[in-house]
Design a protein around this motif. Structure first.
Motif, mmCIF file in Angstrom:
data_model
loop_
_atom_site.group_PDB
_atom_site.id
_atom_site.type_symbol
_atom_site.label_atom_id
_atom_site.label_comp_id
_atom_site.label_asym_id
_atom_site.label_seq_id
_atom_site.Cartn_x
_atom_site.Cartn_y
_atom_site.Cartn_z
ATOM 1 N N UNK A 15 -12.698 10.451 -12.134
ATOM 2 C CA UNK A 15 -11.390 10.360 -12.784
ATOM 3 C C UNK A 15 -10.667 9.057 -12.477
ATOM 4 N N UNK A 16 -11.121 8.325 -11.474
ATOM 5 C CA UNK A 16 -10.415 7.107 -11.061
ATOM 6 C C UNK A 16 -10.269 6.071 -12.177
ATOM 7 N N UNK A 17 -11.296 5.872 -13.037
ATOM 8 C CA UNK A 17 -11.111 4.851 -14.090
ATOM 9 C C UNK A 17 -10.039 5.196 -15.107
ATOM 10 N N UNK A 18 -9.559 6.452 -15.134
ATOM 11 C CA UNK A 18 -8.638 6.871 -16.192
ATOM 12 C C UNK A 18 -7.199 7.066 -15.717
ATOM 13 N N UNK A 19 -6.946 6.903 -14.443
ATOM 14 C CA UNK A 19 -5.635 7.319 -13.946
ATOM 15 C C UNK A 19 -4.493 6.448 -14.457
ATOM 16 N N UNK A 26 0.845 -1.195 0.000
ATOM 17 C CA UNK A 26 0.000 0.000 0.000
ATOM 18 C C UNK A 26 0.876 1.239 0.000
ATOM 19 N N UNK A 27 0.578 2.146 -0.905
ATOM 20 C CA UNK A 27 1.237 3.449 -0.926
ATOM 21 C C UNK A 27 0.153 4.484 -0.664
ATOM 22 N N UNK A 28 0.139 5.017 0.552
ATOM 23 C CA UNK A 28 -0.906 5.942 0.986
ATOM 24 C C UNK A 28 -0.334 7.346 1.144
ATOM 25 N N UNK A 29 -1.139 8.338 0.774
ATOM 26 C CA UNK A 29 -0.700 9.720 0.950
ATOM 27 C C UNK A 29 -1.847 10.563 1.482
ATOM 28 N N UNK A 32 -9.190 15.967 -1.324
ATOM 29 C CA UNK A 32 -8.838 16.676 -0.113
ATOM 30 C C UNK A 32 -8.412 15.792 1.034
ATOM 31 N N UNK A 33 -8.485 14.474 0.870
ATOM 32 C CA UNK A 33 -8.113 13.547 1.939
ATOM 33 C C UNK A 33 -6.851 12.775 1.584
ATOM 34 N N UNK A 34 -6.782 12.286 0.362
ATOM 35 C CA UNK A 34 -5.602 11.548 -0.062
ATOM 36 C C UNK A 34 -5.958 10.353 -0.909
ATOM 37 N N UNK A 35 -4.921 9.606 -1.308
ATOM 38 C CA UNK A 35 -5.089 8.446 -2.178
ATOM 39 C C UNK A 35 -4.353 7.249 -1.584
ATOM 40 N N UNK A 36 -4.812 6.062 -1.992
ATOM 41 C CA UNK A 36 -4.187 4.821 -1.545
ATOM 42 C C UNK A 36 -4.104 3.879 -2.737
ATOM 43 N N UNK A 53 1.368 -1.684 -15.987
ATOM 44 C CA UNK A 53 1.892 -2.699 -16.910
ATOM 45 C C UNK A 53 2.846 -3.652 -16.204
ATOM 46 N N UNK A 54 3.709 -3.136 -15.343
ATOM 47 C CA UNK A 54 4.648 -3.993 -14.613
ATOM 48 C C UNK A 54 3.902 -4.917 -13.658
ATOM 49 N N UNK A 55 2.884 -4.399 -12.971
ATOM 50 C CA UNK A 55 2.108 -5.233 -12.043
ATOM 51 C C UNK A 55 1.430 -6.384 -12.780
ATOM 52 N N UNK A 56 0.821 -6.097 -13.928
ATOM 53 C CA UNK A 56 0.157 -7.155 -14.692
ATOM 54 C C UNK A 56 1.161 -8.159 -15.239
ATOM 55 N N UNK A 57 2.342 -7.685 -15.611
ATOM 56 C CA UNK A 57 3.345 -8.610 -16.125
ATOM 57 C C UNK A 57 3.809 -9.571 -15.041
ATOM 58 N N UNK A 58 3.751 -9.157 -13.792
ATOM 59 C CA UNK A 58 4.125 -10.030 -12.674
ATOM 60 C C UNK A 58 2.906 -10.762 -12.106
ATOM 61 N N UNK A 59 1.864 -10.923 -12.927
ATOM 62 C CA UNK A 59 0.639 -11.641 -12.542
ATOM 63 C C UNK A 59 -0.026 -11.026 -11.308
ATOM 64 N N UNK A 60 0.120 -9.722 -11.193
ATOM 65 C CA UNK A 60 -0.504 -9.010 -10.076
ATOM 66 C C UNK A 60 -1.513 -8.005 -10.578
ATOM 67 N N UNK A 61 -1.954 -7.153 -9.687
ATOM 68 C CA UNK A 61 -2.910 -6.112 -10.044
ATOM 69 C C UNK A 61 -2.663 -4.887 -9.178
ATOM 70 N N UNK A 62 -3.110 -3.761 -9.691
ATOM 71 C CA UNK A 62 -2.954 -2.503 -8.954
ATOM 72 C C UNK A 62 -4.296 -1.801 -8.941
ATOM 73 N N UNK A 63 -4.714 -1.351 -7.755
ATOM 74 C CA UNK A 63 -5.989 -0.671 -7.593
ATOM 75 C C UNK A 63 -5.764 0.620 -6.806
ATOM 76 N N UNK A 64 -6.775 1.482 -6.842
ATOM 77 C CA UNK A 64 -6.630 2.774 -6.173
ATOM 78 C C UNK A 64 -7.939 3.155 -5.502
ATOM 79 N N UNK A 65 -7.813 3.792 -4.341
ATOM 80 C CA UNK A 65 -8.930 4.419 -3.647
ATOM 81 C C UNK A 65 -8.509 5.849 -3.331
#
Length: 443
Positions: free
Chosen positions: A378-382, A366-369, A425-429, A409-421
């Motif tokens: 905008x989330x579907x396009x990031x 998790x990379x949270x800020x 004004x609060x932040x992203x994860x 692309x790197x996550x999918x190549x390693x058979x993984x996935x990347x998602x975002x929430x």
């Protein structure tokens, strides 16, 4: 050429598009078949019941002519009435000839008292003029009044009720339903097979065009590296001899160097993205056993200076002894892009945290800020290339708009996935989920 096509077919984007098209096609076919089956079933059902109603009406009208004889002599029930054509609009056929084994006929006087019964079906229900269904729709009845017209005025003589079992009709309709279900299943199965072939044929030109475009991107990026390197080297050499540069050209050379660095960075990113997306999974010979804790710790340490410069707190919370197979350079690029992105959009005195979690088969990073956040629309396009949401995420000198696309692309190549929430004004994860090695799972 066949090798390229097989590689293109393995592209997860086209696999997803293929299944979406196939499911859409099958959904349309299913809706058409279902609607057609319902229309045919309703038409057929109404036609069968209309035939039942016509039989009941004919039998009731024919039996009404025997009412007066039965009122005079109940034994007249066993006498076959010989009818003459009287042109009164009724069916001039004896009721005994019209009655079926699944039917019953009842004659009543004007007070509702039974005069006679014939047949095999006599429901124990009150008299009610008209068509009716009883016993959960298993029996259909028709009750009609019988009149005489002395002196031209109607006089009620009694009632005739005829009944018929709907068992044969319901059996026929059940068979029809079964036929529709079986035929529909066969039709959907055949449509699925045909749909898979059609979608594959329709997507093949698109996949080929996509492959050519990707190859062009890689080739163009590779070819641009040399002239950009020459320009950058020439400008740097000129800057080492400031006495030969006219004072008015100093800022121009700085601008040329800055633009050249930006172009070089963009070209490198495009080339990396093209190479990363060429195959869905990383090749075994490119895999290393990577201690994920150490890799993330190195990424955080490398970016700590940038975080301190911006006044941002950068923390790492990890679990040791977690290993994954992959390309260490690419995975470092993945997490560096995510942390860089978080630092870029987090204000001074904000916080960026990198965390590790795990379950039986996967490890999550998790990379949270506490940054500006991203609007829900905008989330579907990031993860699209060159995409930025608004003025706050506009052009910057060190950015190309490819960081998150490369990370995905790197996550999918390693058979993984990347998602975002994210929340404005609060932040992203950002969460990256990668499969653990067998040794890690067993331990």
């Amino acid at each position: 050429m066949k090798k390229d096509q097989s590689q293109l077919s393995a592209n997860p984007q086209f696999r997803t598009l293929h299944w979406r098209l196939l499911l859409s096609y099958l959904s349309v076919i299913a809706i058409i078949l279902g609607t057609s089956a319902i229309v045919v079933y309703q038409f057929f059902s109404r036609s069968l019941y209309q035939q039942v109603d016509n039989r009941l009406l004919n039998l009731a009208q024919a039996a009404s002519h025997s009412l007066m004889a039965l009122k005079a002599d109940k034994n007249a029930l066993n006498t076959l009435a010989h009818r003459k054509i009287d042109n009164d609009g009724d069916l001039d056929i004896p009721w005994q000839t019209l009655r079926l084994p699944s039917q019953g006929v009842e004659w009543y006087d004007s007070n509702g008292q039974v005069l006679a019964m014939a047949g095999n079906l006599f429901p124990n229900i009150p008299l009610d003029v008209g068509f009716h269904k009883y016993q959960h729709g298993e029996i259909r009845t028709l009750t009609i009044p019988a009149y005489t017209y002395p002196k031209g005025k109607p006089f009620l003589q009694g009632y005739i009720r005829v009944s018929e079992s709907d068992e044969e009709v319901e059996t026929t309709l059940a068979r029809l339903q079964g036929g529709f279900l079986f035929g529909g299943a066969i039709a959907i199965l055949l449509s699925g097979v045909g749909g898979m072939w059609l979608t594959r044929q329709s997507l093949q030109p698109v996949e080929q065009s996509f492959g050519q475009l990707r190859q062009f991107t890689a080739d163009a990026s590779h070819e641009l590296r040399s002239p950009l390197t020459v320009i950058k080297t020439s400008v740097e050499v000129m800057q080492t001899h400031p006495e030969r540069i006219h004072p008015a050209d100093v800022e121009k050379l700085k601008g040329i160097l800055s633009a050249t660095n930006q172009m070089s960075y963009l070209v490198e990113n495009l080339l990396l993205l093209a190479r990363t997306e060429r195959f869905t999974d990383i090749h075994p010979q490119e895999q290393d056993l990577i201690p994920l804790h150490d890799l993330l710790e190195d990424v955080v340490e490398f970016l700590e200076v940038k975080a301190e410069t911006k006044g941002i707190t950068l923390k790492f919370e990890g679990v040791k002894d977690i290993f994954i197979y992959g390309d260490s350079a690419q995975l470092s690029r993945l997490f560096s892009n995510l942390v860089n992105n978080a630092l870029q959009y987090t204000q001074t005195e904000g916080k960026v945290t990198v965390k590790m979690n795990q379950n039986e088969r996967y490890v999550s990073v998790l990379v949270e800020d506490t940054g500006i956040g991203i609007a829900p629309e905008h989330l579907p396009h990031i993860f699209d290339r060159f995409w930025r949401a608004d003025v706050a995420r506009s052009y910057r000198s060190e950015g190309t708009g490819l960081g998150l696309a490369i990370a995905s692309a790197i996550a999918h190549r390693h058979r993984g996935e990347i998602t975002v929430k994210s929340q404005l004004g609060v932040g992203s994860s950002f969460q990256v989920r990668l499969p653990k090695t067998r040794s890690t799972i067993d331990s």
